[in-house]
Each structure stands twice: as C-alpha cells, then as structure tokens.
Enzyme design. Structure first.
Site, PDB file in Angstrom:
ATOM      1  N   ASP A  61       0.830  -1.210   0.000  1.00  0.00           N
ATOM      2  CA  ASP A  61       0.000   0.000   0.000  1.00  0.00           C
ATOM      3  C   ASP A  61       0.864   1.260   0.000  1.00  0.00           C
ATOM      4  O   ASP A  61       1.972   1.265   0.539  1.00  0.00           O
ATOM      5  CB  ASP A  61      -0.911  -0.026   1.234  1.00  0.00           C
ATOM      6  CG  ASP A  61      -2.088   0.932   1.098  1.00  0.00           C
ATOM      7  OD1 ASP A  61      -2.343   1.422  -0.023  1.00  0.00           O
ATOM      8  OD2 ASP A  61      -2.758   1.183   2.123  1.00  0.00           O
ATOM      9  N   HIS A 102       2.554   3.429  -8.968  1.00  0.00           N
ATOM     10  CA  HIS A 102       2.344   1.998  -9.244  1.00  0.00           C
ATOM     11  C   HIS A 102       3.542   1.414  -9.998  1.00  0.00           C
ATOM     12  O   HIS A 102       3.970   0.292  -9.728  1.00  0.00           O
ATOM     13  CB  HIS A 102       1.055   1.789 -10.047  1.00  0.00           C
ATOM     14  CG  HIS A 102      -0.193   2.208  -9.326  1.00  0.00           C
ATOM     15  ND1 HIS A 102      -0.429   1.868  -8.011  1.00  0.00           N
ATOM     16  CD2 HIS A 102      -1.257   2.951  -9.715  1.00  0.00           C
ATOM     17  CE1 HIS A 102      -1.598   2.382  -7.636  1.00  0.00           C
ATOM     18  NE2 HIS A 102      -2.118   3.047  -8.646  1.00  0.00           N
ATOM     19  N   ASN A 137     -10.824  -2.541  -5.473  1.00  0.00           N
ATOM     20  CA  ASN A 137     -10.084  -1.580  -6.297  1.00  0.00           C
ATOM     21  C   ASN A 137     -10.738  -1.367  -7.669  1.00  0.00           C
ATOM     22  O   ASN A 137     -10.430  -0.383  -8.360  1.00  0.00           O
ATOM     23  CB  ASN A 137      -8.621  -2.017  -6.480  1.00  0.00           C
ATOM     24  CG  ASN A 137      -7.768  -1.889  -5.226  1.00  0.00           C
ATOM     25  OD1 ASN A 137      -6.785  -2.616  -5.055  1.00  0.00           O
ATOM     26  ND2 ASN A 137      -8.120  -0.975  -4.325  1.00  0.00           N
ATOM     27  N   TRP A 138     -11.651  -2.260  -8.055  1.00  0.00           N
ATOM     28  CA  TRP A 138     -12.410  -2.050  -9.304  1.00  0.00           C
ATOM     29  C   TRP A 138     -13.219  -0.763  -9.233  1.00  0.00           C
ATOM     30  O   TRP A 138     -13.606  -0.206 -10.256  1.00  0.00           O
ATOM     31  CB  TRP A 138     -13.357  -3.225  -9.576  1.00  0.00           C
ATOM     32  CG  TRP A 138     -12.662  -4.464 -10.049  1.00  0.00           C
ATOM     33  CD1 TRP A 138     -12.512  -5.629  -9.357  1.00  0.00           C
ATOM     34  CD2 TRP A 138     -12.040  -4.689 -11.322  1.00  0.00           C
ATOM     35  NE1 TRP A 138     -11.809  -6.558 -10.113  1.00  0.00           N
ATOM     36  CE2 TRP A 138     -11.518  -6.004 -11.323  1.00  0.00           C
ATOM     37  CE3 TRP A 138     -11.848  -3.899 -12.467  1.00  0.00           C
ATOM     38  CZ2 TRP A 138     -10.839  -6.547 -12.404  1.00  0.00           C
ATOM     39  CZ3 TRP A 138     -11.170  -4.453 -13.562  1.00  0.00           C
ATOM     40  CH2 TRP A 138     -10.673  -5.759 -13.516  1.00  0.00           C
ATOM     41  N   ARG A 195     -12.204   2.058  -8.269  1.00  0.00           N
ATOM     42  CA  ARG A 195     -11.391   3.254  -8.532  1.00  0.00           C
ATOM     43  C   ARG A 195     -11.725   3.781  -9.935  1.00  0.00           C
ATOM     44  O   ARG A 195     -12.307   3.074 -10.747  1.00  0.00           O
ATOM     45  CB  ARG A 195      -9.906   2.897  -8.433  1.00  0.00           C
ATOM     46  CG  ARG A 195      -9.520   2.577  -7.009  1.00  0.00           C
ATOM     47  CD  ARG A 195      -8.020   2.476  -6.840  1.00  0.00           C
ATOM     48  NE  ARG A 195      -7.689   2.162  -5.456  1.00  0.00           N
ATOM     49  CZ  ARG A 195      -6.465   2.191  -4.954  1.00  0.00           C
ATOM     50  NH1 ARG A 195      -5.436   2.515  -5.731  1.00  0.00           N
ATOM     51  NH2 ARG A 195      -6.247   1.892  -3.685  1.00  0.00           N
ATOM     52  N   ARG A 233      -4.886  -2.070   8.769  1.00  0.00           N
ATOM     53  CA  ARG A 233      -6.093  -2.865   8.539  1.00  0.00           C
ATOM     54  C   ARG A 233      -5.778  -3.924   7.498  1.00  0.00           C
ATOM     55  O   ARG A 233      -4.774  -3.832   6.788  1.00  0.00           O
ATOM     56  CB  ARG A 233      -7.255  -1.980   8.083  1.00  0.00           C
ATOM     57  CG  ARG A 233      -6.954  -1.141   6.868  1.00  0.00           C
ATOM     58  CD  ARG A 233      -8.162  -0.287   6.425  1.00  0.00           C
ATOM     59  NE  ARG A 233      -7.761   0.670   5.424  1.00  0.00           N
ATOM     60  CZ  ARG A 233      -7.334   1.909   5.691  1.00  0.00           C
ATOM     61  NH1 ARG A 233      -7.296   2.341   6.942  1.00  0.00           N
ATOM     62  NH2 ARG A 233      -6.951   2.715   4.712  1.00  0.00           N
TER      63      ARG A 233
HETATM   64  C1  IPE Z   1      -5.373  -2.727  -0.201  1.00  0.00           C
HETATM   65  O1  IPE Z   1      -5.052  -1.385  -0.357  1.00  0.00           O
HETATM   66  C2  IPE Z   1      -5.313  -3.433  -1.520  1.00  0.00           C
HETATM   67  C3  IPE Z   1      -3.981  -3.555  -2.093  1.00  0.00           C
HETATM   68  C4  IPE Z   1      -2.862  -3.174  -1.553  1.00  0.00           C
HETATM   69  C5  IPE Z   1      -3.931  -4.180  -3.389  1.00  0.00           C
HETATM   70  P1  IPE Z   1      -6.177  -0.261  -0.534  1.00  0.00           P
HETATM   71  O2  IPE Z   1      -5.466   1.023  -0.646  1.00  0.00           O
HETATM   72  O3  IPE Z   1      -7.092  -0.635  -1.625  1.00  0.00           O
HETATM   73  O4  IPE Z   1      -6.966  -0.392   0.854  1.00  0.00           O
HETATM   74  P2  IPE Z   1      -7.816   0.686   1.647  1.00  0.00           P
HETATM   75  O5  IPE Z   1      -8.812   1.252   0.682  1.00  0.00           O
HETATM   76  O6  IPE Z   1      -6.864   1.731   2.125  1.00  0.00           O
HETATM   77  O7  IPE Z   1      -8.421  -0.088   2.777  1.00  0.00           O
HETATM   78  C1  IPE Z   2      -1.468   0.318  -3.391  1.00  0.00           C
HETATM   79  O1  IPE Z   2      -1.304   1.695  -3.452  1.00  0.00           O
HETATM   80  C2  IPE Z   2      -1.737  -0.292  -4.752  1.00  0.00           C
HETATM   81  C3  IPE Z   2      -3.147  -0.655  -4.962  1.00  0.00           C
HETATM   82  C4  IPE Z   2      -4.066  -0.664  -4.060  1.00  0.00           C
HETATM   83  C5  IPE Z   2      -3.513  -1.087  -6.291  1.00  0.00           C
HETATM   84  P1  IPE Z   2      -2.541   2.682  -3.447  1.00  0.00           P
HETATM   85  O2  IPE Z   2      -2.939   2.946  -4.855  1.00  0.00           O
HETATM   86  O3  IPE Z   2      -3.624   2.184  -2.573  1.00  0.00           O
HETATM   87  O4  IPE Z   2      -1.865   3.987  -2.816  1.00  0.00           O
HETATM   88  P2  IPE Z   2      -2.459   4.954  -1.708  1.00  0.00           P
HETATM   89  O5  IPE Z   2      -2.972   4.101  -0.599  1.00  0.00           O
HETATM   90  O6  IPE Z   2      -3.551   5.716  -2.376  1.00  0.00           O
HETATM   91  O7  IPE Z   2      -1.299   5.792  -1.318  1.00  0.00           O
HETATM   92 MG    MG Z   3      -4.063   2.406  -0.613  1.00  0.00          MG
END
Ligand code: IPE
Ligand code: IPE
Ligand code: MG
Length: 253
Positions: free
Chosen positions: A20, A37, A68-69, A71, A194
């Site tokens: 994350d 990414h 994440n879908w 987003r 979490r």
């Molecule tokens: C969890 O991260 C999923 C991945 C790292 C692939 P998210 O960024 O999606 O989780 P939340 O929304 O902060 O809980």
């Molecule tokens: C983790 O980074 C990668 C995925 C969840 C795909 P994030 O994209 O969640 O990055 P933050 O949490 O917004 O910084």
């Molecule tokens: Mg994140």
C-alpha cells in the site's frame, strides 16, 4: 529463572504483503498515481529477492483488490497495463530463477489479454520449485469465501459431499489458496493498520507487522527488519507455551 518466551528461530515460511501507498508516494512528488504503481513494481522485485535470501518459501503479494475495481476507470486501466508490462519484463527472470507463479483472485474480471498472459506465466513457471510467488489480483477474502461456500453447496447438492464431514481442512481446499500454507506473517506498508479484505481466513494466526514506509520505498532493509520483529514474536495459536511454567505475566517473580 524463567525461560524466555518461545520465539521463532525459523524464518516465516509464508510472508504475505499488502503493498500500500503507491498513490501517496506519487502525490508527494507531484507525479500521477500511475508513477507510484510503476515504482511499486521495482519494490516487488527487491522484495522477492529479499524473501529468497531469507529462506522464505512463499510470498503472497496483494496487488489489486476486489474493491479496487471501484477506482476511476483510468487508474484501473493504468494498473492492468502495468501488470502486463511487469509480467513481460519479469517473466524470464521468474522462469530462470526457479520461481513458481500463481495468481489468486477473480481473474475473469480482467480482459482477455491480461488473462492470457497470466495463464501463460503460470504455465511457464509451473515446474519451478525454488520459491513460490503468489499474486492476489482482483482478490477479496469475502468474495473468495462466498465462492467457496457456493462450491461446497454445489458439491453437496450433487451428492459428492456429505456436509457433516466438512471440516476446516477440507473447507480450506475450496479456497483460492488451496494447497498453500497459511501466511505466518502479514506485512502492510504505508502506515495503514487494517487487512482490507486480505486473506481473512488464512491469516487467522498470522503475525501482523505494519510498516510506515510507502510501498515504492520498501526494500531489503524493511524486509529484514520485519523478519527480525517476527523472530521476536511469541506465537501461541491459543495454546499456552509448554515451556512456560509461570503464571500469566509471571515473568516478573
Ligand atoms: C489494499 O489497499 C489493496 C492492495 C494493496 C492491493 P487499498 O489502498 O485498496 O486499501 P484501503 O482502501 O486503504 O483499505
Ligand atoms: C497500493 O497503493 C496499490 C493498490 C491498491 C492497487 P494505493 O494505490 O492504494 O496507494 P495509496 O494508498 O492511495 O497511497
Ligand atoms: Mg491504498
């Protein structure tokens, strides 16, 4: 004198990581999220190397969650494009490095190109035995558990399963992680504390370590520090350690 608490001398057999913080890494630099990414892909490579070096056998990386879908479409397509690019650039190394790739999650939700490349990567590394890399893609524990429950119900309806014989071990065989050991250690980067729907069943007794570093900054030193932290943990699995003859908290008398 009391014996010190039982700690794990062996490295964790299976480490799972919630990668994350890519978006925040990019935002801090005034870059688009996709840049975070992309940089995260380099951390993946470093982490695989570190895991192998430390004698870990299984590494599961949470790369894309079921949620994440939701987003923006542009970020989802950036992510799938980067995944395809990652596979293309790393596959040869995985193949030659003895690394077996397995993908868990609802891969049918991805387009045909990525699906085909995932299948090809799994196929090309299927006989490798040195190290197991699992990538969780379009993965969510609740969806996984519902799918498992549906398959159990279908097997029962077809007369292939007596519900009374279903136990924890046989139920685990219906999960996406069938045949894999449970994670011993779950690491999450970026300071969030979490699980975000990751391996809820499998991580029932995992040690949890939360690291402040953002995923693109994660490297060998963070991995080593997490393993050192893990080595000092006392894993009990609900059972009082047999070496401990003192009362709870009795290390003080
Ligand atoms: C969890 O991260 C999923 C991945 C790292 C692939 P998210 O960024 O999606 O989780 P939340 O929304 O902060 O809980
Ligand atoms: C983790 O980074 C990668 C995925 C969840 C795909 P994030 O994209 O969640 O990055 P933050 O949490 O917004 O910084
Ligand atoms: Mg994140």
């Amino acid at each position: 004198m009391n014996k010190p608490p039982q700690t794990s001398a062996a490295p964790p057999r299976h480490v799972a990581i919630i990668m994350d913080g890519n978006g925040r890494w990019a935002a801090r630099r005034g870059l688009p999220r996709a840049a975070g990414h992309r940089e995260g892909g380099k951390a993946v490579r470093r982490t695989i190397e570190a895991a192998i070096e430390h004698g870990v056998e299984w590494l599961t990386l949470f790369a894309f969650s079921s949620e994440n879908w939701h987003r923006p479409q542009s970020e989802v397509s950036d992510l799938t494009r980067l995944l395809r690019r990652y596979l293309r650039s790393e596959l040869k190394e995985l193949e030659q490095g003895g690394i077996k790739l397995r993908v868990i999650g609802e891969r049918d939700r991805f387009g045909p190109r990525l699906r085909a490349e995932l299948a090809a990567a799994e196929e090309r590394t299927r006989n490798n035995t040195k190290f197991n890399l699992v990538i969780a893609l379009s993965y969510g524990s609740r969806a996984e558990l519902v799918t498992a429950a549906r398959r159990v119900a279908e097997a029962a309806r077809a007369g292939q399963l007596d519900p009374a014989t279903l136990d924890e071990a046989s139920f685990a065989g219906y999960l996406a992680t069938s045949g894999m050991p449970d994670p011993d250690l779950v690491i999450r980067t970026s300071g969030e504390q979490r699980l975000s729907n990751f391996l809820l069943w499998q991580a029932a007794y995992a040690e949890l370590i939360f690291v402040e570093a953002l995923w693109p900054d994660f490297g060998a030193a963070h991995f080593a520090a997490a393993l050192a932290d893990y080595a000092g943990r006392e894993r009990r699995f609900g059972v009082r350690p047999t070496t401990d003859t003192a009362e709870p908290g009795g290390a003080h008398h």
